[in-house]
Scaffold this motif. Structure first.
Motif, PDB file in Angstrom:
ATOM      1  N   MET B  75      46.407  28.428  53.156  1.00 11.98           N
ATOM      2  CA  MET B  75      47.836  28.558  53.096  1.00 11.98           C
ATOM      3  C   MET B  75      48.197  30.300  53.376  1.00 11.98           C
ATOM      4  O   MET B  75      49.291  30.392  53.894  1.00 11.98           O
ATOM      5  N   ALA B  99      60.749  30.839  51.047  1.00  9.56           N
ATOM      6  CA  ALA B  99      60.278  29.801  49.824  1.00  9.56           C
ATOM      7  C   ALA B  99      58.843  29.639  49.997  1.00  9.56           C
ATOM      8  O   ALA B  99      58.088  29.653  49.133  1.00  9.56           O
ATOM      9  N   TYR B 100      58.344  29.450  51.295  1.00 14.96           N
ATOM     10  CA  TYR B 100      57.021  29.457  51.406  1.00 14.96           C
ATOM     11  C   TYR B 100      56.054  30.629  51.243  1.00 14.96           C
ATOM     12  O   TYR B 100      55.032  30.352  50.139  1.00 14.96           O
ATOM     13  N   ILE B 102      56.943  32.684  48.677  1.00 17.28           N
ATOM     14  CA  ILE B 102      57.071  32.683  47.009  1.00 17.28           C
ATOM     15  C   ILE B 102      55.838  31.715  46.567  1.00 17.28           C
ATOM     16  O   ILE B 102      55.136  31.893  45.772  1.00 17.28           O
ATOM     17  N   THR B 103      55.893  30.397  47.250  1.00 14.94           N
ATOM     18  CA  THR B 103      54.968  29.430  46.682  1.00 14.94           C
ATOM     19  C   THR B 103      53.671  30.044  46.822  1.00 14.94           C
ATOM     20  O   THR B 103      52.580  29.659  46.046  1.00 14.94           O
ATOM     21  N   VAL B 104      53.335  30.666  48.084  1.00  9.16           N
ATOM     22  CA  VAL B 104      51.990  31.045  48.367  1.00  9.16           C
ATOM     23  C   VAL B 104      51.496  32.204  47.478  1.00  9.16           C
ATOM     24  O   VAL B 104      50.433  32.236  46.867  1.00  9.16           O
ATOM     25  N   LEU B 106      52.508  32.543  44.321  1.00 11.66           N
ATOM     26  CA  LEU B 106      52.548  31.794  43.042  1.00 11.66           C
ATOM     27  C   LEU B 106      50.984  31.279  42.920  1.00 11.66           C
ATOM     28  O   LEU B 106      50.376  31.245  42.012  1.00 11.66           O
ATOM     29  N   PHE B 107      50.706  30.565  44.007  1.00 13.70           N
ATOM     30  CA  PHE B 107      49.362  30.009  44.006  1.00 13.70           C
ATOM     31  C   PHE B 107      48.417  31.103  44.114  1.00 13.70           C
ATOM     32  O   PHE B 107      47.058  31.243  43.271  1.00 13.70           O
ATOM     33  N   TRP B 131      40.098  23.045  36.984  1.00 17.11           N
ATOM     34  CA  TRP B 131      40.448  21.812  37.489  1.00 17.11           C
ATOM     35  C   TRP B 131      40.355  21.644  39.011  1.00 17.11           C
ATOM     36  O   TRP B 131      40.545  22.481  39.886  1.00 17.11           O
TER      37      TRP B 131
END
Lengths: 264, 143
Positions: B75, B99-100, B102-104, B106-107, B131
């Motif tokens: 990612m 958005a990508y 921000i997603t990356v 957050l991950f 997990w």
């Protein structure tokens, strides 16, 4: 194993769901991105224009600017382009050149106006540059060749004047990508036809001055920096042939003659 | 997301330190490697290679740290090249791109927190199982 695969699928789904969900938010609006981009363009356009004015005086003579404004307005109205957004600048110079600058600015050198034989040829060049503006080629080209960080630094005053000269050189004396040039040509023909202006003279203009001549004459910048004039003329004629219309001149023959006379 | 379970033996002080270091290595690499995502993976992989003949507890945690870096590499690489394309004008700045990112982010943040948590607990000799990555490590790492 099944459990691991299920967890993997869930993890991938979580990633894409989060991305998709966040994409629904209008970040461009929220972060004022468009506003900042237009501000950068405005500032950059002003700085480059200042640079041009250092090398050649702007022609404010109404006998020159009014006919050109009439041509530009006629093209804009026929093609639903906001005329008030486009700023036209005529620069006194022997150079046969015209180019688009950031912030919807169109620069035409008097040398180019004198080189054209009729208003349809000049309209073709104007439409070609408007197409670059409307298709957003100007900023894309600058970002590609100069880099966005450098562009932003120029607008915040953290750069030398040499950089501004290079930016001006990039915009005024280097052609766009072959595909972008073709897009701009095709769009220009479209604009001309909608404005009831014959597109064939535009092709003739490209063909008339062969590349050999432009190589000899250093003032013929517009042609020497737009390669494959013959090929371009061919596809302009081909595209124009499909939509024949009844063409009418925007300016009276007398006004056109006066315009060229004023510039001599 | 992270569960502390009992390992089938109690690791000694040396093992705990080594296992904790495998997480620290990826943490340091995250900071040093920005914005090049491959650096994290190389650093964690180098540490893994150095400890692949270590005790089971050490190997297990090195493997878990390495596996977590793989998915981040994917990612983060996309984010890196997409950003380069935007910077050089090949792609336009868009809502999807922001958005990508921000997603990356957050991950990465989640992974960062999980890594700190794991580094602290493995140092105490506790077994932290992530997990998905925990089960995957169990499958790969044989005692």
């Amino acid at each position: 194993m099944k459990n691991i695969l299920l967890q993997l699928v869930l993890l991938v789904l979580l990633f894409f769901a989060l991305w998709l969900g966040l994409s629904k938010i209008d970040w461009m609006e929220l972060l004022n991105v468009n506003y900042l981009t237009s501000k950068t363009q405005q500032k950059l356009g002003e700085l480059i224009l200042d640079q041009i004015k250092n090398s050649g005086e702007e022609n404010h003579d109404l006998k020159v600017t009014l006919p050109l404004d009439s041509l530009l307005t006629a093209i804009c109205i026929s093609n639903a382009i906001d005329r008030s957004q486009i700023q036209l600048h005529v620069i006194k110079s022997e150079e046969v050149n015209a180019f688009a600058l950031p912030n919807h600015q169109l620069v035409i050198y008097s040398g180019l106006i004198l080189e054209t034989r009729n208003q349809a040829e000049l309209s073709g060049v104007i439409c070609h540059e408007i197409a670059h503006i409307e298709l957003d080629h100007v900023m894309n080209k600058l970002i590609k060749e100069v880099g966005i960080s450098v562009l932003i630094s120029t607008t915040t005053g953290n750069s030398g004047s040499n950089l501004m000269v290079n930016i001006l050189k990039t915009l005024s004396s280097t052609a766009y990508d072959r595909d972008l040039e073709r897009d701009a040509d095709i769009r220009a023909v479209d604009y001309l036809i909608r404005a009831n202006i014959d597109p064939i003279p535009f092709a003739r203009f490209l063909r008339r001055i062969p590349e050999s001549k432009s190589a000899i004459d250093p003032h013929l910048t517009w042609l020497s920096t737009h390669p494959d004039a013959e090929e371009r003329a061919d596809y302009i004629i081909e595209f124009a042939g499909e939509a024949y219309g009844e063409y009418q001149p925007v300016l009276s023959p007398e006004t056109w003659k006066n315009l060229q006379h004023q510039l001599k | 997301m992270n569960t502390i379970t009992h390992f089938y033996y109690s690791p000694n002080e040396y093992e705990s330190e080594k296992a904790s270091n495998s997480y620290l290595m990826s943490l340091i690499a995250v900071i040093a490697g920005l914005p090049f995502p491959i650096i994290n993976l190389i650093a964690t992989f180098a540490f893994y290679l150095g400890n692949r003949k270590g005790t089971y507890f050490v190997r297990w945690h090195c493997t878990q740290a390495l596996l977590s870096q793989f998915s981040l590499l994917l990612m983060n690489s996309v984010a890196f090249w997409w950003s380069i394309s935007v910077l050089f004008g090949l792609e336009n700045l868009s809502n999807s791109f922001i958005a990508y990112l921000i997603t990356v982010f957050l991950f990465n943040l989640t992974e960062f927190v999980a890594t700190i948590y794991s580094a602290i607990n493995t140092r105490k000799g506790l077994h932290v199982k992530w997990w998905f990555y925990g089960d995957l490590t169990n499958m790969i790492c044989s005692s």
